[in-house]
Design an enzyme around this catalytic site. Structure first.
Site, PDB file in Angstrom:
ATOM      1  N   SER A 166       0.856  -1.180   0.000  1.00 43.90           N
ATOM      2  CA  SER A 166       0.000   0.000   0.000  1.00 43.90           C
ATOM      3  C   SER A 166       0.897   1.236   0.000  1.00 43.90           C
ATOM      4  O   SER A 166       1.874   1.307  -0.761  1.00 43.90           O
ATOM      5  CB  SER A 166      -0.943  -0.024   1.207  1.00 43.90           C
ATOM      6  OG  SER A 166      -1.824   1.080   1.170  1.00 43.90           O
ATOM      7  N   TYR A 180      -5.212   7.842  -6.377  1.00 42.14           N
ATOM      8  CA  TYR A 180      -4.225   6.939  -5.778  1.00 42.14           C
ATOM      9  C   TYR A 180      -4.638   6.519  -4.369  1.00 42.14           C
ATOM     10  O   TYR A 180      -4.609   5.326  -4.028  1.00 42.14           O
ATOM     11  CB  TYR A 180      -2.866   7.630  -5.753  1.00 42.14           C
ATOM     12  CG  TYR A 180      -1.741   6.773  -5.231  1.00 42.14           C
ATOM     13  CD1 TYR A 180      -1.246   5.712  -5.974  1.00 42.14           C
ATOM     14  CD2 TYR A 180      -1.151   7.039  -3.997  1.00 42.14           C
ATOM     15  CE1 TYR A 180      -0.196   4.934  -5.516  1.00 42.14           C
ATOM     16  CE2 TYR A 180      -0.104   6.271  -3.515  1.00 42.14           C
ATOM     17  CZ  TYR A 180       0.373   5.217  -4.279  1.00 42.14           C
ATOM     18  OH  TYR A 180       1.406   4.448  -3.807  1.00 42.14           O
ATOM     19  N   LYS A 184      -5.503   2.761  -2.841  1.00 43.79           N
ATOM     20  CA  LYS A 184      -4.723   2.180  -1.755  1.00 43.79           C
ATOM     21  C   LYS A 184      -5.567   1.974  -0.490  1.00 43.79           C
ATOM     22  O   LYS A 184      -5.346   1.012   0.251  1.00 43.79           O
ATOM     23  CB  LYS A 184      -3.508   3.065  -1.461  1.00 43.79           C
ATOM     24  CG  LYS A 184      -2.475   3.097  -2.579  1.00 43.79           C
ATOM     25  CD  LYS A 184      -1.885   1.714  -2.834  1.00 43.79           C
ATOM     26  CE  LYS A 184      -0.752   1.745  -3.840  1.00 43.79           C
ATOM     27  NZ  LYS A 184      -0.134   0.424  -4.061  1.00 43.79           N
TER      28      LYS A 184
END
Length: 319
Positions: A166, A180, A184
């Site tokens: 992650s 993003y 994650k």
């Protein structure tokens, strides 16, 4: 009443945790099959080198066959291990499944592929957002789903591992990281639910949360980062890929669910522990005792970030 709430209650809860907590686990690396996606460069390649140096059989999956060949050669030169390489796009489940079936049963699966294109949501194209989520999140589903049948039926019934790479942006949202961070953060839910599904098969799930890491991908990323993002990201230092790889492999070997990589990462892990699994009594104790302090520190960071954002916008309006 205050004494009970502040002292006795945490102590009793920790005592209960000590009685019912999961047993510690050690996941060996030597003579076991380590399969790494995104393994042709950066953290993935650094992990491959370290796993090979500890006697693992290493397989790498990435899109670029040329980079995979270069990675294979570098691993052979550094450790003498002849890594297996597989060229596939993690968005293509059938291609991933073929690669994993050819590689054979996996003991340690490191889901490391990732793409990051920083930009404000309003300015970013939807195709780019979809690409990010398809690689980072859906790609992880594809890899894990393809690997699970062979992992569950492995001949070596010793403890196995599924580790997902992650980011600290998967613990806290940051300006310019909307796509993003979403991809994650999604890995966290995947990992927590998956751990419950595979624990009976002696498979242990880990989440790695590195800060900015000095890789070729970071160089490209920095060229597109919004100015505010650069200001905010500067509050957390960067690490070398080898350092992140060592932290990752040590965490995998101890069966840790959350693997932070630096001091800020440890503080974020305490502040965001929530209902995540925890094998270490010491870490559980720190999470309980320092939760309030971690929250206060987190608030200070947030106030500083929002102050920086407000100041940046004010300067823009004045020019």
């Amino acid at each position: 009443m205050v004494f009970f709430t502040l002292v006795l209650l945490p102590f009793l809860l920790l005592l209960l945790y000590f009685i019912v907590r999961p047993r510690p686990v050690k996941i060996p690396i030597k003579n076991r099959h380590v399969f790494i996606t995104g393994g042709s460069s950066g953290i993935g390649l650094a992990l491959a080198h370290q796993a090979a140096s500890e006697g693992a059989r290493v397989s790498l999956l990435a899109r670029s066959l040329d980079k995979l060949k270069e990675a294979k050669q570098s691993i052979r030169l550094s450790s003498g291990v002849d890594a297996s390489i597989f060229s596939a796009d993690v968005r293509d489940f059938e291609a991933v499944q073929r690669a994993i079936n050819d590689a054979g049963p996996i003991d340690i699966l490191v889901v490391n592929q990732g793409i990051f294109v920083p930009q404000e949501l309003e300015k970013q194209e939807l195709d780019e957002i979809k690409f990010t989520i398809d690689i980072n999140l859906m790609g992880s589903f594809n890899v894990i789903k393809a690997a699970l049948p062979l992992m569950k039926n492995r001949k070596d019934q010793g403890p196995a591992s599924i580790a997902l790479m992650s980011s600290q942006a998967g613990q806290v949202g940051i300006y310019g990281y909307t796509a993003y961070s979403a991809s994650k953060f999604g890995l966290r839910g995947l990992a927590e639910a998956l751990q419950q599904e595979v624990i009976a098969d002696n498979i242990h799930v880990s989440m790695i949360f590195p800060p900015d890491t000095e890789t070729p991908g970071l160089e490209q990323e920095n060229k597109r980062r919004p100015e505010i993002t650069k200001i905010l990201a500067g509050s957390s230092g960067s690490m070398k890929a080898d350092q992140v790889a060592k932290k990752t492999l040590d965490g995998i070997k101890s069966g840790s669910f959350v693997i932070p990589c630096n001091f800020e990462g440890h503080m974020l892990s305490i502040a965001t522990a929530g209902l995540s699994p925890q094998r270490s009594f010491l870490t559980a104790f720190l999470e309980v005792v320092f939760a309030g302090i971690a929250r206060l520190i987190a608030l200070c960071f947030q106030w500083n970030w929002y102050g920086s954002i407000e100041k940046w916008h004010a300067q823009r309006k004045s020019t």
